[in-house]
Write a protein that holds these residues in place. Structure first.
Motif, short mmCIF file in Angstrom:
data_model
loop_
_atom_site.label_atom_id
_atom_site.label_comp_id
_atom_site.label_asym_id
_atom_site.label_seq_id
_atom_site.Cartn_x
_atom_site.Cartn_y
_atom_site.Cartn_z
N GLY A 91 0.82 -1.20 0.00
CA GLY A 91 0.00 0.00 0.00
C GLY A 91 0.85 1.25 0.00
N GLN A 92 0.22 2.38 0.31
CA GLN A 92 0.89 3.68 0.17
C GLN A 92 0.69 4.54 1.41
OE1 GLN A 92 2.26 3.24 -3.72
NE2 GLN A 92 2.28 5.28 -2.81
N HIS A 93 1.64 5.42 1.65
CA HIS A 93 1.44 6.62 2.44
C HIS A 93 1.27 7.78 1.45
CE1 HIS A 93 2.21 5.70 6.76
NE2 HIS A 93 2.82 4.63 6.26
N SER A 94 0.94 8.95 1.95
CA SER A 94 0.82 10.11 1.06
C SER A 94 2.07 10.99 1.07
CB SER A 94 -0.41 10.94 1.42
OG SER A 94 -0.34 11.39 2.75
N ASP A 95 3.07 10.58 1.84
CA ASP A 95 4.37 11.26 1.82
C ASP A 95 5.43 10.22 2.16
OD1 ASP A 95 6.35 13.23 1.70
OD2 ASP A 95 5.23 14.66 2.93
N ALA A 96 6.67 10.63 2.23
CA ALA A 96 7.78 9.70 2.42
C ALA A 96 7.63 8.86 3.68
CB ALA A 96 9.09 10.47 2.47
N TRP A 114 6.22 11.00 6.89
CA TRP A 114 6.14 12.46 6.95
C TRP A 114 4.71 12.95 6.70
CZ3 TRP A 114 10.93 13.57 3.33
CH2 TRP A 114 12.09 13.14 3.97
N ASP A 115 3.79 12.05 6.34
CA ASP A 115 2.39 12.47 6.16
C ASP A 115 1.63 12.55 7.50
OD1 ASP A 115 1.76 9.84 6.90
OD2 ASP A 115 0.98 9.26 4.94
N ARG A 116 2.36 12.46 8.60
CA ARG A 116 1.80 12.59 9.95
C ARG A 116 0.87 11.45 10.31
NH1 ARG A 116 1.14 19.05 11.19
NH2 ARG A 116 2.85 19.76 9.87
N THR A 117 1.22 10.26 9.85
CA THR A 117 0.46 9.07 10.25
C THR A 117 1.42 7.93 10.55
OG1 THR A 117 0.24 8.06 8.05
CG2 THR A 117 -1.46 9.67 8.70
N ILE A 118 0.91 6.99 11.38
CA ILE A 118 1.50 5.66 11.43
C ILE A 118 0.43 4.69 10.96
CG2 ILE A 118 3.28 6.00 13.17
CD1 ILE A 118 1.39 5.10 15.30
N ARG A 119 0.86 3.65 10.23
CA ARG A 119 -0.08 2.68 9.68
C ARG A 119 0.36 1.28 10.05
NH1 ARG A 119 -3.14 4.92 4.80
NH2 ARG A 119 -2.64 7.14 4.80
N PHE A 120 -0.63 0.40 10.21
CA PHE A 120 -0.40 -1.00 10.56
C PHE A 120 -0.81 -1.87 9.38
CE2 PHE A 120 -0.14 1.05 14.50
CZ PHE A 120 0.34 0.19 15.47
N TRP A 121 0.07 -2.82 9.02
CA TRP A 121 -0.16 -3.67 7.86
C TRP A 121 -0.05 -5.13 8.26
CZ3 TRP A 121 -0.74 -0.47 3.53
CH2 TRP A 121 -0.24 0.83 3.66
N ASP A 122 -1.05 -5.91 7.87
CA ASP A 122 -0.97 -7.36 8.00
C ASP A 122 -0.60 -7.91 6.62
OD1 ASP A 122 -1.26 -10.07 8.24
OD2 ASP A 122 -3.20 -10.00 9.25
N LYS A 132 -5.02 3.26 10.29
CA LYS A 132 -4.23 4.48 10.21
C LYS A 132 -4.44 5.30 11.48
CE LYS A 132 -5.52 8.21 7.93
NZ LYS A 132 -5.82 9.23 6.92
N HIS A 133 -3.35 5.86 11.99
CA HIS A 133 -3.44 6.68 13.19
C HIS A 133 -2.80 8.04 12.91
CE1 HIS A 133 -4.75 3.21 15.54
NE2 HIS A 133 -3.90 2.52 14.80
N ASP A 134 -3.58 9.09 13.05
CA ASP A 134 -3.10 10.44 12.77
C ASP A 134 -2.26 10.96 13.92
OD1 ASP A 134 -4.39 10.71 10.26
OD2 ASP A 134 -6.29 11.07 11.29
N LEU A 135 -1.26 11.73 13.57
CA LEU A 135 -0.33 12.29 14.54
C LEU A 135 -0.25 13.81 14.36
CD1 LEU A 135 2.52 9.68 14.03
CD2 LEU A 135 0.99 9.81 15.99
#
Length: 348
Positions: A91-96, A114-122, A132-135
């Motif tokens: 999948g993707q983030h919206s920034d690096a 750098w898109d101000r999120t952390i994401r969890f992938w199975d 997705k968790h916003d920061l």
């Protein structure tokens, strides 16, 4: 046996991350700005696989013995099959993508961006992750110990999560250091973490929010040198805790790697200086080796790049210098450390 070897077939551009396998002490991933992730057997000094990306790779990690993960400026989260060299786009983030960790307990890949999120992938799931968790800020570094995830962000912010309960951070903190966070590593015993800044300081922190535990926090100056009465200060680029002894290594843009005992507040060893900055280090799973990525880190801009040494990755054999010294040994020089007040954090 020599103290260290230099790996054959290093990256062509600056090293971004070196990461050992959690189960095989000789398997190493190296990501780099040359848009590659390279997989090495360090015992054989052999590059076993190479994965090309569309842009610089900033982060990599192992999942299990045969799978790795990577991400960087092209924003894509990749699963790397280390045996077949096939790539699966998760999948993707919206920034690096700046950092990643794998939870073996939860079988989850965690990516920070750098898109101000952390994401969890199975990786086993047929559909891309929606966890997705916003920061509040861009993610600079992350590290994971047991079920505790520490996220270091821009603006000197830190969030500490229990990954089993991600509805809100267990604690939020402000960095104890006055300048930008460059390095982060969790203690092997799960008691806390260390951070390093661009201004040549390391802070030692503890998860326990009690006043007694927080009184143990401290910071110290390092990766500095006085030359002709001028104090030269270099960034602390990387930290890594020893898996057995819970001592830790630090690496800086001064080209040095040091071993520290954070409990006695002493430096145990400084290895001979490398001929370029050290952007990344990692102990292997049994603590017998330390990988050292050596390459230009752009502190001197394009002008410095013209005369920079080519990147290299060294594998250093680790000895007694990583063990906590007994009282019978020659005492090490105590650190001139600064006690930190337990402020700038909230949580239970």
């Amino acid at each position: 046996m020599s103290d260290q070897i230099e790996l054959a077939s290093p990256p062509f551009d600056s090293v971004s991350s070196v990461r050992f396998s959690p189960t095989n002490p000789n398997h190493l991933l190296v990501s780099a700005w040359d848009t590659t992730v390279r997989f090495y057997d360090v015992a054989a000094n052999e590059q076993k696989a190479k994965f090309d990306h569309r842009a610089a790779v900033l982060a990599c990690c192992f999942g299990d013995a045969t799978h790795g993960y990577s991400g960087g400026l092209d924003t894509s989260v990749r699963e790397l099959d280390l045996e077949t060299e096939k790539v699966n786009h998760l999948g993707q983030h919206s920034d690096a993508i700046s950092s990643m960790n794998y939870s073996r307990d939860q079988n989850l890949l965690i990516t920070g961006s750098w898109d101000r999120t952390i994401r969890f992938w199975d990786p086993r799931a047929p559909e891309p992750s929606k966890l997705k968790h916003d920061l509040p800020e861009r993610v600079y570094n992350m590290d994971l110990v047991n079920h505790i995830l520490v996220v270091a962000m821009a603006s000197r912010l830190f969030h500490i999560y229990d990954i089993r309960k991600m509805d809100s951070p267990a604690q939020t903190r402000e960095s104890s250091l006055k300048f930008m966070t460059r390095a982060l590593a969790c203690m092997s015993d799960g008691q806390g973490y260390a951070t390093g800044s661009v201004e040549g300081r390391i802070a030692v922190e503890y998860f326990d929010p009690s006043p007694q535990a927080q009184e143990k926090k401290y910071a110290f100056k390092c990766h500095r040198q006085t030359i002709d009465d001028v104090d030269h200060v270099w960034p602390v680029n990387a930290l890594s805790f020893h898996p057995t002894y819970n001592t830790f290594a630090s690496a800086g843009s001064d080209g040095t790697v040091s071993i520290w005992d954070h409990k006695s507040k002493k430096r145990l060893r400084q290895y001979p200086k490398y001929n370029a900055p050290v952007p990344s280090i990692a102990f292997n799973c049994d603590g017998t080796k330390l990988a050292v990525g050596v390459s230009y880190t752009w502190e001197e801009g394009e002008e410095g790049a013209k005369t920079a040494e080519r990147p290299a990755v060294y594998i250093r054999n680790v000895g007694d210098e990583v063990k906590v010294p007994f009282f019978t040994r020659t005492p090490c020089t105590p650190l001139a450390h600064e006690r930190l007040q337990p402020k700038g954090w909230t949580g239970t």
